[in-house]
Design a protein around this motif. Structure first.
Motif, PDB file in Angstrom:
ATOM      1  N   ALA A   1       0.861  -1.138   0.047  1.00 30.13           N
ATOM      2  CA  ALA A   1      -0.074  -0.082  -0.096  1.00 30.13           C
ATOM      3  C   ALA A   1       0.913   1.317  -0.035  1.00 30.13           C
ATOM      4  O   ALA A   1       1.974   1.234   0.558  1.00 30.13           O
ATOM      5  N   PRO A   2       0.474   2.293  -0.643  1.00 24.14           N
ATOM      6  CA  PRO A   2       1.271   3.598  -0.669  1.00 24.14           C
ATOM      7  C   PRO A   2       1.751   4.155   0.312  1.00 24.14           C
ATOM      8  O   PRO A   2       2.874   4.552   0.652  1.00 24.14           O
ATOM      9  N   GLU A   3       0.871   4.149   1.716  1.00 23.83           N
ATOM     10  CA  GLU A   3       1.282   4.714   2.866  1.00 23.83           C
ATOM     11  C   GLU A   3       2.359   3.865   3.571  1.00 23.83           C
ATOM     12  O   GLU A   3       3.085   4.395   4.017  1.00 23.83           O
ATOM     13  N   VAL A   4       2.086   2.710   3.314  1.00 22.86           N
ATOM     14  CA  VAL A   4       3.197   1.676   3.937  1.00 22.86           C
ATOM     15  C   VAL A   4       4.503   1.825   3.435  1.00 22.86           C
ATOM     16  O   VAL A   4       5.522   1.926   3.841  1.00 22.86           O
ATOM     17  N   THR A   5       4.464   1.810   1.911  1.00 20.77           N
ATOM     18  CA  THR A   5       5.725   1.705   1.216  1.00 20.77           C
ATOM     19  C   THR A   5       6.595   3.212   1.283  1.00 20.77           C
ATOM     20  O   THR A   5       7.795   3.372   1.787  1.00 20.77           O
ATOM     21  N   GLY A   6       5.675   4.397   1.714  1.00 21.53           N
ATOM     22  CA  GLY A   6       6.189   5.489   2.076  1.00 21.53           C
ATOM     23  C   GLY A   6       6.746   5.547   3.470  1.00 21.53           C
ATOM     24  O   GLY A   6       7.754   6.329   3.571  1.00 21.53           O
ATOM     25  N   ALA A   7       5.987   5.113   4.182  1.00 21.70           N
ATOM     26  CA  ALA A   7       6.493   4.984   5.706  1.00 21.70           C
ATOM     27  C   ALA A   7       7.999   4.223   5.818  1.00 21.70           C
ATOM     28  O   ALA A   7       8.791   4.466   6.573  1.00 21.70           O
ATOM     29  N   LEU A   8       8.010   3.023   5.049  1.00 24.81           N
ATOM     30  CA  LEU A   8       9.270   2.395   4.851  1.00 24.81           C
ATOM     31  C   LEU A   8      10.425   3.418   4.494  1.00 24.81           C
ATOM     32  O   LEU A   8      11.402   3.219   5.107  1.00 24.81           O
ATOM     33  N   ALA A   9      10.161   3.969   3.422  1.00 21.56           N
ATOM     34  CA  ALA A   9      11.089   4.939   2.737  1.00 21.56           C
ATOM     35  C   ALA A   9      11.699   5.964   3.783  1.00 21.56           C
ATOM     36  O   ALA A   9      12.490   6.225   3.946  1.00 21.56           O
ATOM     37  N   ASP A  10      10.552   6.542   4.494  1.00 26.10           N
ATOM     38  CA  ASP A  10      10.809   7.788   5.499  1.00 26.10           C
ATOM     39  C   ASP A  10      11.547   6.857   6.597  1.00 26.10           C
ATOM     40  O   ASP A  10      12.726   7.510   7.286  1.00 26.10           O
ATOM     41  N   PHE A  11      11.293   5.584   7.038  1.00 26.81           N
ATOM     42  CA  PHE A  11      12.054   5.034   8.232  1.00 26.81           C
ATOM     43  C   PHE A  11      13.245   4.695   7.710  1.00 26.81           C
ATOM     44  O   PHE A  11      14.550   5.127   8.466  1.00 26.81           O
ATOM     45  N   LYS A  12      13.748   4.321   6.510  1.00 18.48           N
ATOM     46  CA  LYS A  12      15.172   4.008   5.985  1.00 18.48           C
ATOM     47  C   LYS A  12      15.934   5.331   6.005  1.00 18.48           C
ATOM     48  O   LYS A  12      17.110   5.411   6.521  1.00 18.48           O
ATOM     49  N   ALA A  13      15.007   6.363   5.795  1.00 15.97           N
ATOM     50  CA  ALA A  13      15.844   7.857   5.696  1.00 15.97           C
ATOM     51  C   ALA A  13      16.197   8.331   6.883  1.00 15.97           C
ATOM     52  O   ALA A  13      17.320   8.744   7.440  1.00 15.97           O
ATOM     53  N   LYS A  14      15.246   8.261   7.716  1.00 19.44           N
ATOM     54  CA  LYS A  14      15.293   8.995   9.151  1.00 19.44           C
ATOM     55  C   LYS A  14      16.066   7.936  10.081  1.00 19.44           C
ATOM     56  O   LYS A  14      16.639   8.597  11.077  1.00 19.44           O
ATOM     57  N   ALA A  15      16.430   6.790   9.796  1.00 21.55           N
ATOM     58  CA  ALA A  15      17.462   6.138  10.688  1.00 21.55           C
ATOM     59  C   ALA A  15      18.692   6.320  10.338  1.00 21.55           C
ATOM     60  O   ALA A  15      19.455   6.310  11.333  1.00 21.55           O
ATOM     61  N   ILE A  16      18.977   6.906   9.174  1.00 24.77           N
ATOM     62  CA  ILE A  16      20.428   7.389   9.126  1.00 24.77           C
ATOM     63  C   ILE A  16      20.460   8.872   9.469  1.00 24.77           C
ATOM     64  O   ILE A  16      21.542   9.193  10.183  1.00 24.77           O
ATOM     65  N   SER A  17      19.455   9.689   9.284  1.00 27.33           N
ATOM     66  CA  SER A  17      19.596  11.143   9.632  1.00 27.33           C
ATOM     67  C   SER A  17      19.463  11.109  10.994  1.00 27.33           C
ATOM     68  O   SER A  17      19.959  12.191  11.704  1.00 27.33           O
ATOM     69  N   SER A  18      18.880  10.452  11.931  1.00 34.21           N
ATOM     70  CA  SER A  18      18.951  10.512  13.427  1.00 34.21           C
ATOM     71  C   SER A  18      19.965  10.151  13.937  1.00 34.21           C
ATOM     72  O   SER A  18      20.204  10.462  15.163  1.00 34.21           O
ATOM     73  N   GLY A  19      20.991   9.610  13.269  1.00 38.30           N
ATOM     74  CA  GLY A  19      22.096   9.140  13.908  1.00 38.30           C
ATOM     75  C   GLY A  19      22.377   7.743  14.445  1.00 38.30           C
ATOM     76  O   GLY A  19      23.322   7.322  14.990  1.00 38.30           O
ATOM     77  N   ALA A  20      20.983   7.109  14.279  1.00 37.61           N
ATOM     78  CA  ALA A  20      20.962   5.659  14.875  1.00 37.61           C
ATOM     79  C   ALA A  20      21.900   4.715  13.959  1.00 37.61           C
ATOM     80  O   ALA A  20      22.328   3.556  14.245  1.00 37.61           O
ATOM     81  N   SER A  21      21.834   5.075  12.582  1.00 35.79           N
ATOM     82  CA  SER A  21      22.546   4.116  11.598  1.00 35.79           C
ATOM     83  C   SER A  21      23.645   4.974  10.427  1.00 35.79           C
ATOM     84  O   SER A  21      22.941   6.219  10.357  1.00 35.79           O
TER      85      SER A  21
END
Length: 754
Positions: free
Chosen positions: A451-471
């Motif tokens: 679903a679009p909202e799920v794929t969008g959330a996955l992409a956001d999670f991937k980007a934010k995991a790096i930008s937050s400094g966790a990865s």
């Protein structure tokens, strides 16, 4: 009973008496029980703990989602290609050629699937010197180590052709194979060598082959029966290989100890001039009772593990509880029957030069007392205050480092040090790709994973995991469309440093997930992996510490109160046992966390205590230390009931039990020390902790502190408030008529009161 005998009321005395009179029946029933237990266990098979049941919390939720979806995650492997000098880069032609060669080589084995190039997945380090070729092993992940050999050889072949680069493989399958090759036989060798070690010590202690064989044979038969029972019980509460190993350790320790206590008392009474039957009945009423009190107390301590909520601990607790119960029953039933059958033949197979004085001592009816402990006790009882201050002060000083104990699941380099080449590969991968060897795994479940909202959330999670400094990336997403699941692999900043990696995990769970996947209705996204598992395990274990400690201490206190009908004895028992456990904790922290004397046991650089060990040690040690305590205090109380003063009773009780306690302790220390010699640091910690605690318990606690404290208390040792007199009386075996025989008199000719 026969004419002229007075009815024995104590359970141990009655059991021993019946077995001695119906010896063939008792032996036959025991053999039948062992055979039936083994047969039933073999027919039922053993059900092991599932991964989804290992832990609670998010780790459990993630495992349950994967299990319900029917997905068998493959064993992932990586090949590190790294320039040996600082000038080499992943963009170089020879580097690219090596990557292509690795991809071709591993695919050519036919053992792998989903091979990815670092140039497609961007698995290239920040400095450009390292890259990872990643793939999965075909087939069941649990057996991947058996199939990875051709892949390892293929990678080695590429390494030979590209000497300017470092090309090494690491992953679940290759680590499994390396460990099996290096340490697969460690446990088996330790378990197999424990029996000969115990037998050798018993030969020295008894000086006769038959007497030495009896405790070992009964302990082994108890272990065999328990193995069968574990198979049956596992269908209600799953078991594990770890539970089996712990059961073997505990079973051998208590099985040999209980038989040793019984056999030594029977032998002592015969050496004092009593006939075999009278000696056997006295042993049943005294040592037999001590075995039951000790066995029940140990069972209660083991039952404490059932309150952790951790499947592995519950399995260890139940398995240990069963083997102690079986060993206890065997010691007070089949052992008296065998001794009755053997009679004087228990001394057969005498070892030359060992105890040549035993026959002379038996003829003269001399007392068997330890000269060393007689000398020690003389000084302790002469100055009990000084003895308490010195002994307690020394133990508190030893226990002091435990206040700064740090617990964690050991990483690969902590567990094995530099003893394996794969550990160096593990460190190199973590340096180049922090957290890459053990990434956090986010299991995303949705009604429609595409679903679009799920794929969008996955992409956001991937980007934010790096930008937050966790990865620092790369974050990999694997979709399972049919099951509507997605696996997100996030290398955590901190790598093998679990403290820093834990902080990165907290960012993922508390910041990144709520801001991305948490905003989509109906989406579950538990985070698992090694770091998450370690954190969840620690959290759950921390919550279990208070109830487990309270259960074990309270029930042990009640059992000691009922067994000795003395509030003072019950309180001192608990305090001394806690002091013994505290000293063991202090030694563990000093050696394995601070590194004091670590080189002596091959434990350099560990820096922490394995998470499960403190609670495990508390339960095991609290139970096993009761063996010695109950045995020694029972002998002191017995002497006091004969009319001796408390001081004389202490002297008599300690020195007459010193030989058997020393022999039992030496066996335990030797067996535990075998595990302390293993290469795995977690097993080394367990072995050293147990061995040190038993040694302290059998010497400083039972030989110095216990008699000194009892000497200070005097007659107050037997204090029981009037309002507690209504408690059940479990001291039947100590009534004056417990052993009926005019010949049953003590060494001074007085009637024996047991």
């Amino acid at each position: 009973m026969r004419n002229g005998d007075t009815r024995v009321r104590g359970l141990a005395a009655r059991a021993g008496g019946w077995s001695a009179r119906h010896r063939w029946a008792a032996v036959g029933i025991w053999v039948l029980f062992v055979v039936l237990a083994m047969g039933l266990g073999s027919a039922a098979g053993r059900v092991d703990v599932k991964d989804s049941d290992q832990l609670k919390g998010e780790t459990h939720t993630a495992a349950k989602i994967i299990e319900d979806a029917g997905i068998d995650e493959p064993a992932g492997e990586s090949v590190l290609i790294q320039a040996r000098d600082s000038g080499g880069k992943a963009t170089d032609a020879d580097f690219r050629a090596a990557v292509a060669a690795v991809v071709k080589a591993v695919e050519g084995t036919g053992k792998v699937t989903d091979v990815t190039s670092p140039y497609d997945t961007n698995t290239i380090s920040k400095d450009g010197r390292s890259a990872l070729v990643q793939f999965d092993m075909r087939g069941d992940a649990d057996t991947a180590g058996e199939r990875v050999e051709p892949v390892l050889k293929a990678v080695e072949g590429v390494q030979e052709e590209h000497g300017s680069l470092r090309i090494e493989e690491i992953g679940g399958a290759s680590m499994m194979k390396t460990f099996d090759d290096a340490f697969g036989d460690d446990f088996q060798k330790a378990e197999l060598s424990a029996v000969p070690v115990a037998l050798g010590i018993l030969l020295i202690a008894f000086g006769a082959l038959v007497a030495a064989l009896l405790p070992v044979l009964l302990a082994v038969s108890a272990i065999m029966a328990t193995m069968g029972l574990m198979g049956v019980v596992s269908h209600v509460m799953p078991m594990s290989d770890t539970a089996n190993s712990v059961m073997l350790l505990v079973g051998l320790a208590v099985g040999v100890d209980y038989c040793l206590f019984y056999l030594r008392r029977e032998r002592e009474e015969r050496q004092a001039g009593r006939d075999s039957q009278t000696a056997l009945r006295i042993a049943a009423a005294t040592s037999g009772r001590a075995i039951i009190v000790s066995g029940v107390t140990v069972c209660v301590a083991m039952a404490g593990m059932l309150f952790t909520g951790l499947a592995e601990f519950e399995a260890m607790g139940l398995a240990s509880l069963m083997v102690v119960a079986v060993a206890m029953v065997g010691s007070v039933t089949v052992l008296p029957a065998l001794l009755s059958l053997l009679g004087e033949r228990v001394e057969k197979g005498k070892i030359p030069f060992l105890h040549p004085e035993s026959r002379l001592r038996r003829k003269r009816g001399a007392k068997r007392e330890s000269r060393f402990w007689t000398t020690v006790l003389k000084g302790v009882l002469a100055k009990p205050v000084v003895s308490v201050v010195v002994a307690a002060g020394a133990l508190l000083a030893v226990a002091a480092p435990a206040l700064g104990m740090k617990t964690q699941n050991l990483t690969l380099d902590q567990e094995f040090g530099d003893s394996l080449p794969i550990v160096q590969t593990y460190n190199r991968v973590n340096d180049a790709f922090p957290g890459g060897t053990e990434p956090a795994e986010v299991v995303v479940k949705a009604a429609d994973i595409n679903a679009p909202e799920v794929t969008g959330a996955l992409a956001d999670f991937k980007a934010k995991a790096i930008s937050s400094g966790a990865s620092r990336g790369p974050v990999e997403i694997k979709l399972h469309d049919a099951q509507n699941l997605a696996f997100v692999y996030v290398p955590l900043v901190g790598g093998s440093d679990l403290d820093k990696a834990g902080e990165s995990l907290d960012k993922l769970r508390d910041e990144v997930r709520p801001a991305t996947l948490g905003k989509v209705d109906g989406v579950e996204a538990p985070i698992t992996g090694q770091v998450a598992g370690s954190k969840d395990f620690n959290d759950q274990l921390a919550g279990a510490v208070v109830p487990v400690f309270a259960f074990v201490v309270v029930f042990a206190f009640v059992l000691m109160l009922l067994s000795f009908r003395s509030l003072t004895v019950a309180i001192t028992s608990i305090v001394l046992n806690l002091l013994s456990v505290g000293a063991a904790y202090g030694i563990l922290v000093a050696v394995f966390q601070h590194g004091w004397g670590a080189s002596l046991v091959g434990a350099e650089g560990v820096g922490a205590i394995i998470t499960w060990l403190p609670l495990f040690l508390f339960v095991i040690l609290f139970g096993l230390s009761m063996d010695y305590h109950v045995f020694v205090v029972s002998r002191i109380r017995e002497a006091h009931l004969r009319g001796r003063s408390t001081k004389d009773a202490i002297q008599h009780g300690v020195v007459t039990t010193a030989g058997v306690v020393t022999s039992a302790a030496v066996i335990m220390v030797a067996v535990f020390a075998i595990f302390g010699s293993l290469s795995m640091q977690s097993m080394k910690q367990m072995g050293v902790g147990l061995a040190a605690a038993v040694l302290i318990d059998a010497t400083i606690i039972r030989g110095v502190l216990l008699p000194a404290v009892m000497a200070l208390l005097g007659e107050r040792n037997w204090y029981l408030p009037k309002w507690l007199h209504r408690l059940p009386d479990l001291t039947h075996d100590e009534a004056p008529d417990a052993v009926a025989a005019p010949a049953a008199r003590d060494d001074e000719g007085e009637p024996l009161r047991v």
